[in-house]
Design a protein around this motif. Structure first.
Motif, PDB file in Angstrom:
ATOM      1  N   TYR A  65      26.242  36.147  54.815  1.00  0.00           N
ATOM      2  CA  TYR A  65      27.052  35.167  54.073  1.00  0.00           C
ATOM      3  C   TYR A  65      26.564  33.759  54.355  1.00  0.00           C
ATOM      4  O   TYR A  65      26.219  33.419  55.483  1.00  0.00           O
ATOM      5  CB  TYR A  65      28.522  35.231  54.502  1.00  0.00           C
ATOM      6  CG  TYR A  65      29.224  36.512  54.157  1.00  0.00           C
ATOM      7  CD1 TYR A  65      29.643  36.764  52.862  1.00  0.00           C
ATOM      8  CD2 TYR A  65      29.479  37.465  55.134  1.00  0.00           C
ATOM      9  CE1 TYR A  65      30.296  37.941  52.539  1.00  0.00           C
ATOM     10  CE2 TYR A  65      30.131  38.647  54.817  1.00  0.00           C
ATOM     11  CZ  TYR A  65      30.540  38.874  53.520  1.00  0.00           C
ATOM     12  OH  TYR A  65      31.184  40.033  53.202  1.00  0.00           O
ATOM     13  N   ASP A  66      26.631  32.915  53.319  1.00  0.00           N
ATOM     14  CA  ASP A  66      26.406  31.494  53.581  1.00  0.00           C
ATOM     15  C   ASP A  66      27.765  30.830  53.793  1.00  0.00           C
ATOM     16  O   ASP A  66      28.804  31.507  53.821  1.00  0.00           O
ATOM     17  CB  ASP A  66      25.583  30.834  52.463  1.00  0.00           C
ATOM     18  CG  ASP A  66      26.304  30.748  51.115  1.00  0.00           C
ATOM     19  OD1 ASP A  66      27.552  30.909  51.059  1.00  0.00           O
ATOM     20  OD2 ASP A  66      25.613  30.509  50.111  1.00  0.00           O
ATOM     21  N   ASP A  67      27.779  29.517  53.947  1.00  0.00           N
ATOM     22  CA  ASP A  67      29.043  28.838  54.273  1.00  0.00           C
ATOM     23  C   ASP A  67      30.033  28.800  53.114  1.00  0.00           C
ATOM     24  O   ASP A  67      31.166  28.375  53.277  1.00  0.00           O
ATOM     25  CB  ASP A  67      28.787  27.439  54.833  1.00  0.00           C
ATOM     26  CG  ASP A  67      28.040  26.552  53.857  1.00  0.00           C
ATOM     27  OD1 ASP A  67      27.610  27.037  52.785  1.00  0.00           O
ATOM     28  OD2 ASP A  67      27.883  25.361  54.180  1.00  0.00           O
ATOM     29  N   ARG A  68      29.630  29.277  51.946  1.00  0.00           N
ATOM     30  CA  ARG A  68      30.547  29.365  50.798  1.00  0.00           C
ATOM     31  C   ARG A  68      30.845  30.815  50.420  1.00  0.00           C
ATOM     32  O   ARG A  68      31.291  31.094  49.320  1.00  0.00           O
ATOM     33  CB  ARG A  68      29.950  28.628  49.605  1.00  0.00           C
ATOM     34  CG  ARG A  68      29.847  27.156  49.859  1.00  0.00           C
ATOM     35  CD  ARG A  68      29.376  26.436  48.652  1.00  0.00           C
ATOM     36  NE  ARG A  68      29.273  25.025  49.000  1.00  0.00           N
ATOM     37  CZ  ARG A  68      28.884  24.107  48.178  1.00  0.00           C
ATOM     38  NH1 ARG A  68      28.554  24.416  46.948  1.00  0.00           N
ATOM     39  NH2 ARG A  68      28.814  22.858  48.574  1.00  0.00           N
ATOM     40  N   TRP A  69      30.556  31.712  51.322  1.00  0.00           N
ATOM     41  CA  TRP A  69      30.787  33.145  51.152  1.00  0.00           C
ATOM     42  C   TRP A  69      29.927  33.770  50.060  1.00  0.00           C
ATOM     43  O   TRP A  69      30.282  34.806  49.510  1.00  0.00           O
ATOM     44  CB  TRP A  69      32.274  33.445  50.937  1.00  0.00           C
ATOM     45  CG  TRP A  69      33.016  33.353  52.218  1.00  0.00           C
ATOM     46  CD1 TRP A  69      33.720  32.288  52.673  1.00  0.00           C
ATOM     47  CD2 TRP A  69      33.075  34.331  53.248  1.00  0.00           C
ATOM     48  NE1 TRP A  69      34.221  32.554  53.919  1.00  0.00           N
ATOM     49  CE2 TRP A  69      33.844  33.803  54.298  1.00  0.00           C
ATOM     50  CE3 TRP A  69      32.554  35.606  53.392  1.00  0.00           C
ATOM     51  CZ2 TRP A  69      34.103  34.502  55.459  1.00  0.00           C
ATOM     52  CZ3 TRP A  69      32.815  36.308  54.558  1.00  0.00           C
ATOM     53  CH2 TRP A  69      33.589  35.748  55.568  1.00  0.00           C
ATOM     54  N   ASN A  70      28.810  33.168  49.734  1.00  0.00           N
ATOM     55  CA  ASN A  70      27.841  33.813  48.863  1.00  0.00           C
ATOM     56  C   ASN A  70      27.069  34.813  49.704  1.00  0.00           C
ATOM     57  O   ASN A  70      26.769  34.548  50.871  1.00  0.00           O
ATOM     58  CB  ASN A  70      26.877  32.783  48.263  1.00  0.00           C
ATOM     59  CG  ASN A  70      27.609  31.785  47.397  1.00  0.00           C
ATOM     60  OD1 ASN A  70      28.365  32.164  46.507  1.00  0.00           O
ATOM     61  ND2 ASN A  70      27.397  30.513  47.672  1.00  0.00           N
ATOM     62  N   GLN A  93      34.839  27.938  60.884  1.00  0.00           N
ATOM     63  CA  GLN A  93      33.643  28.552  61.454  1.00  0.00           C
ATOM     64  C   GLN A  93      33.836  28.802  62.936  1.00  0.00           C
ATOM     65  O   GLN A  93      34.351  27.965  63.659  1.00  0.00           O
ATOM     66  CB  GLN A  93      32.442  27.645  61.242  1.00  0.00           C
ATOM     67  CG  GLN A  93      31.157  28.238  61.760  1.00  0.00           C
ATOM     68  CD  GLN A  93      29.957  27.427  61.351  1.00  0.00           C
ATOM     69  OE1 GLN A  93      29.981  26.755  60.342  1.00  0.00           O
ATOM     70  NE2 GLN A  93      28.904  27.499  62.126  1.00  0.00           N
ATOM     71  N   HIS A 102      32.405  32.802  59.594  1.00  0.00           N
ATOM     72  CA  HIS A 102      33.617  32.153  59.112  1.00  0.00           C
ATOM     73  C   HIS A 102      34.710  33.205  58.954  1.00  0.00           C
ATOM     74  O   HIS A 102      34.425  34.360  58.663  1.00  0.00           O
ATOM     75  CB  HIS A 102      33.383  31.498  57.748  1.00  0.00           C
ATOM     76  CG  HIS A 102      32.305  30.472  57.766  1.00  0.00           C
ATOM     77  ND1 HIS A 102      32.555  29.140  57.886  1.00  0.00           N
ATOM     78  CD2 HIS A 102      30.961  30.586  57.702  1.00  0.00           C
ATOM     79  CE1 HIS A 102      31.425  28.468  57.878  1.00  0.00           C
ATOM     80  NE2 HIS A 102      30.440  29.332  57.761  1.00  0.00           N
ATOM     81  N   ARG A 118      37.550  34.893  56.849  1.00  0.00           N
ATOM     82  CA  ARG A 118      37.963  35.052  55.458  1.00  0.00           C
ATOM     83  C   ARG A 118      38.860  36.276  55.409  1.00  0.00           C
ATOM     84  O   ARG A 118      38.378  37.400  55.285  1.00  0.00           O
ATOM     85  CB  ARG A 118      36.762  35.230  54.547  1.00  0.00           C
ATOM     86  CG  ARG A 118      37.180  35.276  53.100  1.00  0.00           C
ATOM     87  CD  ARG A 118      35.973  35.354  52.207  1.00  0.00           C
ATOM     88  NE  ARG A 118      36.372  35.203  50.825  1.00  0.00           N
ATOM     89  CZ  ARG A 118      35.629  35.579  49.825  1.00  0.00           C
ATOM     90  NH1 ARG A 118      34.440  36.095  50.026  1.00  0.00           N
ATOM     91  NH2 ARG A 118      36.058  35.427  48.598  1.00  0.00           N
TER      92      ARG A 118
END
Length: 172
Positions: free
Chosen positions: A37-42, A107, A114, A116
């Motif tokens: 995951y990246d910091d935008r949940w992609n 984070q 992160h 979620r």
């Protein structure tokens, strides 16, 4: 222990256990959530994610924490030690609640992971032992027959496993 694969349900303590184990072994830890995951949940493309793991496991020493059953065989085939944190759902949900409180939903300190928490994630955690754990056990049996396998059923057992490493002359 030179190549360690750690897996378990969300909230089971993979990150904490892995960080403590890696520190004892003097090995850098890789958190697969931070890779995937990246910091935008992609999310990373599946082929790219598998390729990254194929590269990670070529090194002589590693600790990798994460589930990702579709790529678990990559890690299991190369691991000399497998640690499956197979904790009860309530323990895992409590772990998630504590993590959310500790990190305020942001984070984690140094993992790149992160929080979620969604309703579908809670349902996944609740049904993990019934639905996912049998699949993980089958993958371990198929791909990690050569490894030292530890199935850990409680936080206390996880702590005992780490304490046993501290007492072992092979970890100095």
């Amino acid at each position: 222990m030179r190549r360690v694969a750690i897996m378990g349900c969300g909230g089971s303590g993979k990150t904490t256990f892995g960080r403590r184990l890696a520190a004892r072994l003097g090995i850098q830890i890789v958190h697969l959530d931070a890779v995937y995951y990246d910091d935008r949940w992609n999310t990373m493309e599946p082929d790219e994610f598998a390729a990254v793991q194929e590269e990670l496991v070529t090194t002589d020493r590693w600790v990798i924490d994460g589930n990702y059953a579709s790529t678990l065989p990559i890690r299991l085939r190369r691991a000399d030690t497998v640690i499956f944190l197979d904790l009860p759902a309530l323990t895992c949900l409590w772990g998630i609640a504590q993590r959310c409180w500790r990190h305020r939903g942001g984070q984690h300190d140094d993992t790149g992971v992160h929080d979620r928490v969604t309703w579908s994630f809670v349902k996944y955690v609740w049904g993990y032992r019934r639905e996912m754990a049998p699949r993980v056990r089958a993958l371990i049996a198929e791909h990690a027959w050569h490894a030292d396998v530890h199935i850990v059923k409680s936080r206390r057992a996880a702590n005992r496993l780490l304490a046993g490493l501290d007492a072992s002359p092979t970890t100095t």
